[in-house]
Design an enzyme around this catalytic site. Structure first.
Site, PDB file in Angstrom:
ATOM      1  N   HIS A 324       0.816  -1.212   0.000  1.00 31.57           N
ATOM      2  CA  HIS A 324       0.000   0.000   0.000  1.00 31.57           C
ATOM      3  C   HIS A 324       0.852   1.266   0.000  1.00 31.57           C
ATOM      4  O   HIS A 324       0.388   2.323  -0.451  1.00 31.57           O
ATOM      5  CB  HIS A 324      -0.936   0.013   1.215  1.00 31.57           C
ATOM      6  CG  HIS A 324      -2.148  -0.844   1.035  1.00 31.57           C
ATOM      7  ND1 HIS A 324      -2.172  -2.178   1.353  1.00 31.57           N
ATOM      8  CD2 HIS A 324      -3.390  -0.558   0.565  1.00 31.57           C
ATOM      9  CE1 HIS A 324      -3.369  -2.669   1.081  1.00 31.57           C
ATOM     10  NE2 HIS A 324      -4.129  -1.722   0.607  1.00 31.57           N
ATOM     11  N   GLY A 325       2.047   1.209   0.517  1.00 33.73           N
ATOM     12  CA  GLY A 325       2.859   2.418   0.517  1.00 33.73           C
ATOM     13  C   GLY A 325       4.240   2.174   1.080  1.00 33.73           C
ATOM     14  O   GLY A 325       4.434   1.307   1.932  1.00 33.73           O
TER      15      GLY A 325
END
Length: 507
Positions: A324-325
């Protein structure tokens, strides 16, 4: 290009749909597919044309490697090369800066790092192509056609933020006499789902965003935060990300139906989940499926010793967080959910033999665990997340909103308790909007349940008795539903002065 922009709604979508239908009616598949691929690449390149070369290069390399893997009947060496190439590309664009900054901090060095812009959707099209290579290695790919492959990767309704599709779900829909020929029902259903999704994004998620932004920015700045404001901000984000992603998922499925393509479900009322295990079966369903099929099961899945199973769960969620990041806060979010899942599995193994949680308590407990996780997911630093969590647990004082003062006739006595009026938000508005959004998420049937006769009949079984009583919300091709969707569309078009990107675009 954003689904919720005038450019997409008034120009791109009508043009692409009309030309596709004309080509399908008067030309052949060999012209329709290249047109749809070109339109999808134009959609992608609208953001930044320079990165068209990247996605074309990625598709070319993966298609060539997949062909060689199929010819050599599952070459492990070629599969390894393919996975390394994909992960290398993803690693450079998404994680190079993160790794560089981390090394600089650990080694007290000052290496200069180049400015790297994260290409749109690189996580989605990379995962999709890795899955295709693995399926070629497993000899599960029947047709290896360049046009089908390009459309499988680039089909614009799912290119940017999913669902992450499997080749078996898509390739077969691109060929044959009925391919890309939507029926009248497809058009009604697709348009309705798309408009409902648009309404979720523009009329709900975007109205919650300012409340969340104010509180999270205040937390990052280390400013004063009261207990009520902290909870309002976090719950506003909890509602925002829910309706933002739910709206995008609806729009993707609706757009697919307009072209006669059935995309897999990706979002199924996750805040109604009774456990974290169930939450992950309802939230970003196709990402969970990818992590299960191509990471968790190859690691050994659940068919191994308990310690190994829990290790696999934790590794899967940590990598899910990192997907996700590129940041430590995402790692902590993955660590939290990995821990939740380990506790949930242990409880299933031991606890449920002796205790049974009341369904409402189970839903509330799961929801609270998810809300705490969202703090790390949304915060940009540990300091901000810690500051906000401390405020949520009353460590910065219990300050009631100033806007509630007129409603409390004996407000002044609260000063003796250390509680004083304070406010960063318009609390009345925030409480009303957050409350209605969460109530809708908990109580109402979701889009697919309302349209279950045409989208997902299996979801009807998940309706509780109280939800099943909402028969008036069961979609039918009637004038009344036409008026409902028309009103939603009108509200959306009047609210599009400030177009906002989807939260999942940054992943």
């Amino acid at each position: 290009m954003l689904f919720n922009s005038y450019t997409f709604l008034l120009y791109f979508l009508p043009t692409v749909w009309a030309v596709t239908m004309l080509l399908r009616r008067y030309a052949t598949e060999q012209l329709t597919l290249p047109w749809l691929v070109a339109a999808s690449l134009f959609f992608y390149g609208w953001w930044n044309p320079r990165y068209l070369l990247l996605i074309l290069l990625s598709m070319g390399i993966n298609y060539a490697l997949a062909g060689m893997i199929l010819q050599r009947r599952g070459s492990v060496a070629l599969l390894t090369v393919g996975i390394l190439v994909n992960l290398g590309l993803l690693g450079w664009f998404k994680y190079a800066l993160f790794v560089g900054h981390t090394l600089n901090q650990l080694l007290h060095s000052s290496w200069s790092l180049p400015q790297i812009v994260l290409p749109l959707a690189i996580s989605f099209f990379t995962f999709q192509q890795i899955a295709y290579l693995v399926d070629c290695h497993r000899q599960q790919v029947d047709v290896h056609n360049p046009l089908h492959y390009m459309l499988f990767v680039t089909f614009f309704p799912q290119l940017i933020a999913g669902p992450i599709v499997h080749h078996k779900e898509m390739m077969g829909q691109f060929r044959g006499a009925e391919a890309l020929r939507p029926s009248a029902t497809d058009l009604y259903v697709g348009l309705t789902i798309f408009i409902i999704g648009l309404g979720k994004k523009v009329l709900i998620a975007d109205t919650l965003a300012p409340h969340a932004d104010v509180i999270f920015n205040q937390a990052e700045a280390g400013g004063a935060l009261s207990l009520v404001e902290a909870w309002l901000g976090v719950l506003a984000y909890t509602g925002q990300i829910y309706f933002d992603f739910s709206g995008y998922s609806d729009m993707a499925i609706g757009l697919g139906r307009l072209f006669g393509i059935h995309l897999p479900l990706n979002f199924n009322s996750p805040y109604k989940a009774h456990s974290i295990i169930e939450f992950w079966r309802r939230w970003h369903m196709t990402l969970s499926r990818f992590l299960r099929d191509y990471l968790y099961i190859p690691l050994g899945g659940g068919h191994c010793a308990p310690w190994r199973r829990y290790t696999n769960l934790m590794l899967t969620m940590l990598l899910g967080g990192l997907w996700h990041g590129a940041g430590w806060t995402f790692m902590v979010w993955g660590l939290l959910h990995g821990t939740y899942l380990m506790i949930n599995h242990a409880w299933q193994h031991v606890g449920t033999k002796r205790f049974t949680l009341h369904p409402w308590f189970a839903v509330g407990l799961t929801f609270m665990a998810v809300v705490v996780g969202w703090v790390f997911f949304r915060a940009t630093s540990f300091a901000g997340a810690s500051h906000l969590l401390a405020a949520m647990f009353g460590l910065h004082g219990v300050t009631l909103p100033a806007t509630l003062a007129p409603w409390l006739p004996h407000w002044s006595w609260l000063n003796y308790t250390g509680i004083a009026p304070h406010g960063l938000l318009n609390h009345t508005t925030a409480i009303a909007q957050v409350g209605m959004a969460l109530l809708a998420a908990w109580v109402l049937p979701n889009t697919y349940q309302m349209m279950r006769q045409h989208v997902a009949p299996e979801l009807a079984n998940q309706l509780s008795h109280s939800q099943a009583s909402f028969q008036g919300l069961l979609w039918r091709p009637t004038a009344r539903w036409g008026i409902y969707t028309g009103l939603i569309l009108a509200g959306v078009l009047l609210s599009l002065q400030q177009v906002s990107a989807f939260l999942y675009f940054q992943f």
